[in-house]
Design a protein around this motif. Structure first.
Motif, PDB file in Angstrom:
ATOM      1  N   GLY A 142       0.781  -1.227   0.000  1.00  0.00           N
ATOM      2  CA  GLY A 142       0.000   0.000   0.000  1.00  0.00           C
ATOM      3  C   GLY A 142       0.811   1.273   0.000  1.00  0.00           C
ATOM      4  N   GLU A 143       2.003   1.255   0.624  1.00  0.00           N
ATOM      5  CA  GLU A 143       2.786   2.483   0.659  1.00  0.00           C
ATOM      6  C   GLU A 143       3.354   2.845  -0.705  1.00  0.00           C
ATOM      7  N   SER A 144       3.335   1.898  -1.655  1.00  0.00           N
ATOM      8  CA  SER A 144       3.788   2.240  -3.003  1.00  0.00           C
ATOM      9  C   SER A 144       2.856   3.242  -3.669  1.00  0.00           C
ATOM     10  N   THR A 145       1.652   3.436  -3.115  1.00  0.00           N
ATOM     11  CA  THR A 145       0.771   4.498  -3.600  1.00  0.00           C
ATOM     12  C   THR A 145       1.502   5.833  -3.592  1.00  0.00           C
ATOM     13  N   TRP A 146       2.230   6.098  -2.516  1.00  0.00           N
ATOM     14  CA  TRP A 146       2.877   7.404  -2.353  1.00  0.00           C
ATOM     15  C   TRP A 146       4.146   7.497  -3.186  1.00  0.00           C
ATOM     16  N   ASP A 147       4.726   6.341  -3.537  1.00  0.00           N
ATOM     17  CA  ASP A 147       5.825   6.322  -4.514  1.00  0.00           C
ATOM     18  C   ASP A 147       5.285   6.661  -5.898  1.00  0.00           C
ATOM     19  N   ARG A 148       4.168   6.057  -6.261  1.00  0.00           N
ATOM     20  CA  ARG A 148       3.528   6.353  -7.546  1.00  0.00           C
ATOM     21  C   ARG A 148       3.143   7.829  -7.622  1.00  0.00           C
ATOM     22  N   PHE A 149       2.701   8.384  -6.503  1.00  0.00           N
ATOM     23  CA  PHE A 149       2.336   9.796  -6.462  1.00  0.00           C
ATOM     24  C   PHE A 149       3.556  10.668  -6.762  1.00  0.00           C
ATOM     25  N   ALA A 150       4.703  10.340  -6.167  1.00  0.00           N
ATOM     26  CA  ALA A 150       5.932  11.096  -6.436  1.00  0.00           C
ATOM     27  C   ALA A 150       6.307  11.010  -7.908  1.00  0.00           C
ATOM     28  N   GLU A 151       6.163   9.821  -8.495  1.00  0.00           N
ATOM     29  CA  GLU A 151       6.473   9.642  -9.916  1.00  0.00           C
ATOM     30  C   GLU A 151       5.539  10.483 -10.785  1.00  0.00           C
ATOM     31  N   TYR A 152       4.258  10.469 -10.439  1.00  0.00           N
ATOM     32  CA  TYR A 152       3.280  11.236 -11.211  1.00  0.00           C
ATOM     33  C   TYR A 152       3.574  12.733 -11.129  1.00  0.00           C
ATOM     34  N   LEU A 153       3.874  13.241  -9.933  1.00  0.00           N
ATOM     35  CA  LEU A 153       4.163  14.658  -9.767  1.00  0.00           C
ATOM     36  C   LEU A 153       5.421  15.063 -10.531  1.00  0.00           C
ATOM     37  N   ALA A 154       6.440  14.197 -10.531  1.00  0.00           N
ATOM     38  CA  ALA A 154       7.664  14.497 -11.275  1.00  0.00           C
ATOM     39  C   ALA A 154       7.379  14.607 -12.759  1.00  0.00           C
ATOM     40  N   GLU A 155       6.522  13.733 -13.257  1.00  0.00           N
ATOM     41  CA  GLU A 155       6.167  13.776 -14.676  1.00  0.00           C
ATOM     42  C   GLU A 155       5.377  15.039 -15.006  1.00  0.00           C
ATOM     43  N   GLN A 156       4.453  15.422 -14.109  1.00  0.00           N
ATOM     44  CA  GLN A 156       3.589  16.570 -14.377  1.00  0.00           C
ATOM     45  C   GLN A 156       4.298  17.901 -14.195  1.00  0.00           C
ATOM     46  N   THR A 157       5.142  18.022 -13.176  1.00  0.00           N
ATOM     47  CA  THR A 157       5.745  19.313 -12.852  1.00  0.00           C
ATOM     48  C   THR A 157       7.143  19.502 -13.422  1.00  0.00           C
ATOM     49  N   GLU A 158       7.853  18.384 -13.708  1.00  0.00           N
ATOM     50  CA  GLU A 158       9.228  18.490 -14.207  1.00  0.00           C
ATOM     51  C   GLU A 158       9.447  17.789 -15.538  1.00  0.00           C
ATOM     52  N   SER A 159       8.422  17.117 -16.043  1.00  0.00           N
ATOM     53  CA  SER A 159       8.544  16.300 -17.265  1.00  0.00           C
ATOM     54  C   SER A 159       9.658  15.267 -17.106  1.00  0.00           C
ATOM     55  N   LYS A 160       9.785  14.705 -15.889  1.00  0.00           N
ATOM     56  CA  LYS A 160      10.788  13.690 -15.583  1.00  0.00           C
ATOM     57  C   LYS A 160      10.099  12.338 -15.377  1.00  0.00           C
ATOM     58  N   GLN A 161      10.736  11.286 -15.895  1.00  0.00           N
ATOM     59  CA  GLN A 161      10.248   9.924 -15.687  1.00  0.00           C
ATOM     60  C   GLN A 161      11.149   9.246 -14.663  1.00  0.00           C
ATOM     61  N   ARG A 162      10.570   8.905 -13.520  1.00  0.00           N
ATOM     62  CA  ARG A 162      11.359   8.368 -12.419  1.00  0.00           C
ATOM     63  C   ARG A 162      10.698   7.127 -11.834  1.00  0.00           C
ATOM     64  N   PHE A 163      11.493   6.402 -11.066  1.00  0.00           N
ATOM     65  CA  PHE A 163      10.993   5.324 -10.219  1.00  0.00           C
ATOM     66  C   PHE A 163      11.320   5.718  -8.786  1.00  0.00           C
ATOM     67  N   VAL A 164      10.334   5.563  -7.889  1.00  0.00           N
ATOM     68  CA  VAL A 164      10.517   5.943  -6.490  1.00  0.00           C
ATOM     69  C   VAL A 164      10.067   4.799  -5.597  1.00  0.00           C
ATOM     70  N   ILE A 165      10.817   4.566  -4.522  1.00  0.00           N
ATOM     71  CA  ILE A 165      10.402   3.590  -3.513  1.00  0.00           C
ATOM     72  C   ILE A 165      10.874   4.067  -2.147  1.00  0.00           C
ATOM     73  N   ASN A 166      10.014   3.900  -1.143  1.00  0.00           N
ATOM     74  CA  ASN A 166      10.312   4.256   0.242  1.00  0.00           C
ATOM     75  C   ASN A 166      10.249   3.027   1.132  1.00  0.00           C
ATOM     76  N   ARG A 167      11.019   3.050   2.199  1.00  0.00           N
ATOM     77  CA  ARG A 167      10.944   1.994   3.219  1.00  0.00           C
ATOM     78  C   ARG A 167      11.468   2.578   4.531  1.00  0.00           C
ATOM     79  N   SER A 168      10.821   2.273   5.628  1.00  0.00           N
ATOM     80  CA  SER A 168      11.253   2.747   6.937  1.00  0.00           C
ATOM     81  C   SER A 168      11.876   1.606   7.730  1.00  0.00           C
ATOM     82  N   PHE A 169      12.920   1.945   8.498  1.00  0.00           N
ATOM     83  CA  PHE A 169      13.669   0.956   9.265  1.00  0.00           C
ATOM     84  C   PHE A 169      13.851   1.465  10.691  1.00  0.00           C
ATOM     85  N   ASP A 170      13.882   0.531  11.637  1.00  0.00           N
ATOM     86  CA  ASP A 170      14.018   0.891  13.045  1.00  0.00           C
ATOM     87  C   ASP A 170      15.483   1.007  13.447  1.00  0.00           C
TER      88      ASP A 170
END
Length: 323
Positions: A142-170
């Motif tokens: 489910g958290e990949s939703t927010w990675d996809r959001f970052a990719e979409y915003l980069a495409e819309q605001t910067e015309s950049k095609q990217r791959f994004v992934i997040n992960r949290s660690f203790d």
């Protein structure tokens, strides 16, 4: 650029998430509330979205279905309770015509220069329900939703095609930076599942480079090199990567001959408490990139998610035994 003061820790029945997007708050807000834009990024990676109706007003509803890659449909009725344009959304999530909502969502949007801090709090009825929902979100990606959001915003605001992934660690941010920059750690967890990694040269410093070999121990051996462009301890790394042959001549991925020649990796480390760190990896092709190579990159986002998830799983296990 200074971030707002950290909020108090989430309550036991809450799930808190934050992301800093490299886009103005107006663009982030519009991408959230416009169903035509949401269709490009809403839901875990591999999901699609069908909106049936949406009334963005207090008391209004957004009726939609998320379609999973396995064919499972997830109907949803979101009901809005608070709307403060460019600042705040409050709504219930997960209701259907036959069942009540699963939790209430509060989303805050904070303008920070030309960036936007998004803070989301999901409030559930009990601590047990929050624990179960965390598990479900992790299992569904489910958290990949927010990675996809970052990719979409980069495409819309910067015309950049990217791959994004997040992960949290203790672990602390200092420890996380160390396991990304010390060869004795890096080669233990970075290679894909089933592969081992060995540095033939490891000059990990700003302006330095590495040359390495990855093998599955039988029929696949890959060589690669990286050049470190930026090292801002303990917050940020930027390096480029290229596949090579054993003599360090540039080659291509053995299973993807039209893969872009040069990839740039940006790694950002963000504290999420005294002993928790979020890692954000951004991958993008740079230099001369053909249309075919760009399409190959875009089509492989699902595979990249699987590959990085495997590496992150290994990193989590490595941290458990060394820190």
């Amino acid at each position: 650029m200074s971030l707002p003061t950290k909020k108090a820790p989430a309550k036991a029945n809450e799930i808190y998430l934050e992301r800093l997007y490299d886009a103005p708050v107006e663009a982030v807000w519009d991408a959230w509330v416009d169903p035509a834009q949401a269709a490009h990024w809403w839901g875990p990676r591999g999901f699609t979205l069908t909106t049936y109706s949406k009334e963005l007003r207090v008391g209004g509803q957004w009726r939609y279905t998320m379609h999973g890659p396995d064919g499972t449909d997830y109907p949803n009725i979101a009901t809005y309770f608070e709307i403060d344009e460019h600042r705040k959304l409050v709504y219930d999530h997960g209701a259907t015509d036959d069942s009540p909502p699963l939790f209430r969502v509060t989303v805050l949007f904070t303008e920070i220069g030309q960036k936007t801090l998004m803070e989301m709090t999901m409030t559930l009825a009990t601590e047990e329900a929050a624990t179960q929902t965390r598990h479900f979100i992790k299992q569904a990606g489910g958290e990949s939703t927010w990675d996809r959001f970052a990719e979409y915003l980069a495409e819309q605001t910067e015309s950049k095609q990217r791959f994004v992934i997040n992960r949290s660690f203790d672990v602390s941010i200092e420890t996380m930076y160390e396991v990304w920059t010390k060869r004795e750690h890096f080669e233990q967890w970075l290679p894909p599942t089933g592969f081992t990694m060995n540095f033939l040269r490891a000059d990990i410093r700003e302006g330095g480079s590495t040359f390495y070999c990855m093998t599955n121990g039988s029929n696949v051996t890959m060589y690669g090199r990286a050049f470190y462009l930026t090292m801002q301890k303990p917050n940020r790394l930027v390096y480029t990567q290229q596949f090579c042959d054993q003599d360090e001549n540039i080659s291509r991925h053995p299973f993807a001959p039209i893969w872009p020649e040069t990839m740039q990796t940006t790694v950002e480390f963000t504290t999420e408490g005294d002993h928790r760190t979020r890692v954000t990896v951004t991958w993008e092709p740079i230099g001369e990139v053909s249309d075919a190579e760009l399409q190959a990159f875009l089509k492989e986002r699902g595979g990249m998610t699987k590959g990085w998830t495997g590496s992150f799983d290994k990193l989590e296990a490595h941290l458990a035994t060394t820190h």
